[in-house]
Scaffold this active site. Structure first.
Site, mmCIF file in Angstrom:
data_model
loop_
_atom_site.group_PDB
_atom_site.id
_atom_site.type_symbol
_atom_site.label_atom_id
_atom_site.label_comp_id
_atom_site.label_asym_id
_atom_site.label_seq_id
_atom_site.Cartn_x
_atom_site.Cartn_y
_atom_site.Cartn_z
ATOM 1 N N GLU A 94 0.823 -1.200 0.000
ATOM 2 C CA GLU A 94 0.000 0.000 0.000
ATOM 3 C C GLU A 94 0.858 1.251 0.000
ATOM 4 O OE1 GLU A 94 -3.588 -1.451 2.793
ATOM 5 O OE2 GLU A 94 -1.549 -1.699 3.484
ATOM 6 N N CYS A 108 3.428 8.479 0.995
ATOM 7 C CA CYS A 108 3.975 7.617 2.037
ATOM 8 C C CYS A 108 4.193 6.245 1.420
ATOM 9 C CB CYS A 108 2.959 7.571 3.174
ATOM 10 S SG CYS A 108 3.310 6.403 4.471
ATOM 11 N N CYS A 115 5.656 -6.652 8.364
ATOM 12 C CA CYS A 115 6.663 -6.004 9.193
ATOM 13 C C CYS A 115 6.953 -6.899 10.390
ATOM 14 C CB CYS A 115 6.183 -4.639 9.671
ATOM 15 S SG CYS A 115 7.474 -3.725 10.546
ATOM 16 N N CYS A 119 5.130 -3.358 16.643
ATOM 17 C CA CYS A 119 4.774 -2.188 17.444
ATOM 18 C C CYS A 119 3.317 -2.353 17.865
ATOM 19 C CB CYS A 119 4.938 -0.899 16.642
ATOM 20 S SG CYS A 119 6.636 -0.659 16.083
ATOM 21 N N CYS A 122 0.208 -0.579 15.761
ATOM 22 C CA CYS A 122 0.263 -0.471 14.307
ATOM 23 C C CYS A 122 -0.538 -1.606 13.694
ATOM 24 C CB CYS A 122 1.705 -0.565 13.853
ATOM 25 S SG CYS A 122 1.842 -0.859 12.100
ATOM 26 N N GLY A 172 6.209 -1.711 6.847
ATOM 27 C CA GLY A 172 7.592 -2.172 6.973
ATOM 28 C C GLY A 172 8.481 -1.243 7.773
ATOM 29 N N CYS A 346 -0.884 6.957 7.659
ATOM 30 C CA CYS A 346 0.416 6.300 7.674
ATOM 31 C C CYS A 346 0.611 5.561 8.995
ATOM 32 C CB CYS A 346 1.500 7.357 7.558
ATOM 33 S SG CYS A 346 2.337 7.338 6.006
HETATM 34 C C1 LIG Z 1 5.185 5.334 16.780
HETATM 35 O O1 LIG Z 1 5.155 6.476 16.074
HETATM 36 C C2 LIG Z 1 5.051 6.362 14.688
HETATM 37 C C3 LIG Z 1 5.190 7.724 14.176
HETATM 38 O O2 LIG Z 1 4.137 8.310 13.607
HETATM 39 C C4 LIG Z 1 3.770 5.651 14.315
HETATM 40 O O3 LIG Z 1 3.629 5.539 12.930
HETATM 41 C C5 LIG Z 1 3.799 4.310 14.910
HETATM 42 O O4 LIG Z 1 2.610 3.622 14.671
HETATM 43 C C6 LIG Z 1 4.060 4.422 16.383
HETATM 44 N N1 LIG Z 1 4.240 3.156 16.944
HETATM 45 C C7 LIG Z 1 5.221 2.400 16.894
HETATM 46 C C8 LIG Z 1 6.269 2.566 15.840
HETATM 47 O O5 LIG Z 1 5.264 1.557 17.720
HETATM 48 S S1 SF4 Z 2 5.052 -0.874 10.092
HETATM 49 FE FE1 SF4 Z 2 6.164 0.627 11.366
HETATM 50 S S2 SF4 Z 2 4.819 1.037 13.143
HETATM 51 FE FE2 SF4 Z 2 4.111 -0.861 12.117
HETATM 52 S S3 SF4 Z 2 5.086 -2.568 13.210
HETATM 53 FE FE3 SF4 Z 2 6.401 -2.035 11.470
HETATM 54 S S4 SF4 Z 2 7.881 -0.527 12.288
HETATM 55 FE FE4 SF4 Z 2 6.172 -0.657 13.732
#
Ligand SMILES: *[C@@H]1O[C@H](CO)[C@@H](O)[C@H](O)[C@H]1NC(C)=O
Ligand code: SF4
Ligand SMILES: *[C@@H]1O[C@H](CO)[C@@H](O)[C@H](O)[C@H]1NC(C)=O
Ligand SMILES: CC(=O)N[C@H]1CO[C@H](CO)[C@@H](O)[C@@H]1O
Length: 374
Positions: A94, A108, A115, A119, A122, A172, A346
């Site tokens: 995407e 973006c 990934c 996180c 996400c 990613g 994003c």
């Molecule tokens: C941390 O911040 C980024 C920055 O916008 C965000 O995209 C992401 O989802 C957040 N979480 C993470 C990387 O764990």
């Molecule tokens: S895509 Fe970005 S925010 Fe989502 S798990 Fe991977 S590194 Fe973390």
């Protein structure tokens, strides 16, 4: 399989490709300009007007001009567009195009399929898209990355105006695919290439320290680091990569690397999560953490999605947090998340509801903030 020309920087195109097929470097340069320059962005040999005929024939026989095919475009009510591409092997990535009323339009791009970072807030990392098994599927090639930006440019020239900024913040962890990301970023800022200013091409990382060092040494593009927490305790939970490269190491590395590169600023992304990282203490810790690092801080409104355990911080609280940082001399911006209605913001790419990677156990002291039942 025929090699895709988009993967090559001008140097490689001259040396490794055009040269070995018996053509002159000057022709490589003309080809390169048609691939990336002057709003041509050739995607087949028919678009190569003005090139020597033999050369053109050889190219249509031996080379590929497309790395991705359009699958779908979804437009959200605020104008944000989510573009889905199918890759050669059938996987899907995407790309998000985010127009701003100020005239800036950002694309973006994704750098991997899936990934591995897990996180905790996400979609990409946690939720399956087309596949059932989650986690990292593969790195994108430089061609697949560049073509996302080329496609967005082609799409928009006829509409909203042109793309001004590129961010590597889609699906990613870009620095886990550093080879291809460096190459793609090179093509984007090349004066014969896509001609973006290096300050307007931003690679975002969750904090892979060794790769981050390499990136700062080898690229003049901008760097964004997702901080999202001010203590290892919280960051270990919401961004598990912190267990490998903790805050001290991450910020220490930035401090060291950037002191010699005075003009370069790193952008810290900080997503505000109610009751998790938005206290006054957090603001003060943040000031301390980024001390002596040339930087800007983006405070981002969390975009709640179904299945999310987190809640956004209230506006007044965000403003208070911002004011504390600003008063201490930090450059700080409040940024809303965009494209909410179609899930195109994003960092939230992917589709909710399918099988996800594991949620980590919520540390006891945050359970109240998330109102999770134990
Ligand atoms: C941390 O911040 C980024 C920055 O916008 C965000 O995209 C992401 O989802 C957040 N979480 C993470 C990387 O764990
Ligand atoms: S895509 Fe970005 S925010 Fe989502 S798990 Fe991977 S590194 Fe973390
Ligand atoms: C992705 O690329 C990096 C190098 O840039 C490499 O170390 C890694 O193994 C690759 N990952 C996959 C899944 O191929
Ligand atoms: C608002 C809030 O709960 N902030 C927390 C952020 O994380 C630190 C570190 O664990 C806590 O001390 C704060 O209370």
């Amino acid at each position: 399989m025929r090699p895709c020309l988009l993967v090559l920087t001008i140097g490689l195109l001259q040396q490794e490709w055009v040269g070995t097929h018996g053509y002159r470097p000057g022709q490589a340069l003309m080809l390169w300009k048609r691939l990336y320059g002057n709003n041509i962005w050739a995607h087949s040999s028919e678009d190569l007007e003005g090139l020597n005929k033999d050369f053109k024939n050889m190219l249509s026989e031996h080379a590929e001009f497309k790395a991705v095919s359009l699958k779908d475009i979804v437009t959200a009510s605020d104008g944000t567009k989510k573009i889905l591409f199918t890759l050669e092997d059938g996987l899907v990535v995407e790309t998000v195009v985010i127009p701003c009323p100020s005239g800036r339009t950002t694309v973006c791009v994704s750098s991997q399929v899936g990934c591995a970072m897990n996180c905790q807030f996400c979609y990409t990392g946690r939720q399956a898209i087309i596949f059932i098994k989650m986690g990292l599927r593969r790195n994108l090639t430089a061609a697949e990355i560049v073509e996302q930006a080329v496609f967005a440019r082609r799409l928009l020239t006829s509409e909203v105006g042109s793309i001004t900024n590129v961010v590597f913040m889609g699906m990613g962890e870009p620095l886990q695919n550093i080879e291809n990301v460096l190459q793609a970023a090179d093509i984007m800022v090349d004066e014969q290439g896509l001609q973006f200013s290096p300050r307007k091409v931003t690679v975002s990382t969750s904090g892979l320290v060794p790769q981050l060092k390499r990136f700062l040494r080898e690229s003049n593009c901008a760097l964004a680091v997702s901080l999202n927490a001010t203590t290892d305790e919280v960051r270990n939970w919401i961004m598990p990569i912190n267990r490998k490269y903790n805050l001290g190491l991450l910020l220490g590395t930035l401090r060291e690397e950037l002191s010699s590169k005075h003009k370069f600023k790193v952008l810290f992304e900080y997503v505000m999560l109610a009751g998790v990282n938005d206290s006054i203490d957090d603001a003060e810790r943040l000031i301390h953490l980024v001390q002596d690092i040339p930087c800007k801080i983006n405070l981002i409104t969390f975009n709640p999605h179904s299945g999310s355990q987190f809640k956004p911080t209230r506006d007044e609280k965000m403003i208070e947090f911002r004011n504390i940082l600003a008063k201490a001399g930090c450059t700080v911006l409040l940024r809303p998340s965009r494209g909410d209605d179609q899930m195109a913001a994003c960092g939230q790419l992917g589709k909710p509801g399918e099988l996800g990677a594991p949620l980590l156990r919520v540390p006891a002291q945050f359970q109240a903030a998330l109102e999770v039942s134990v």
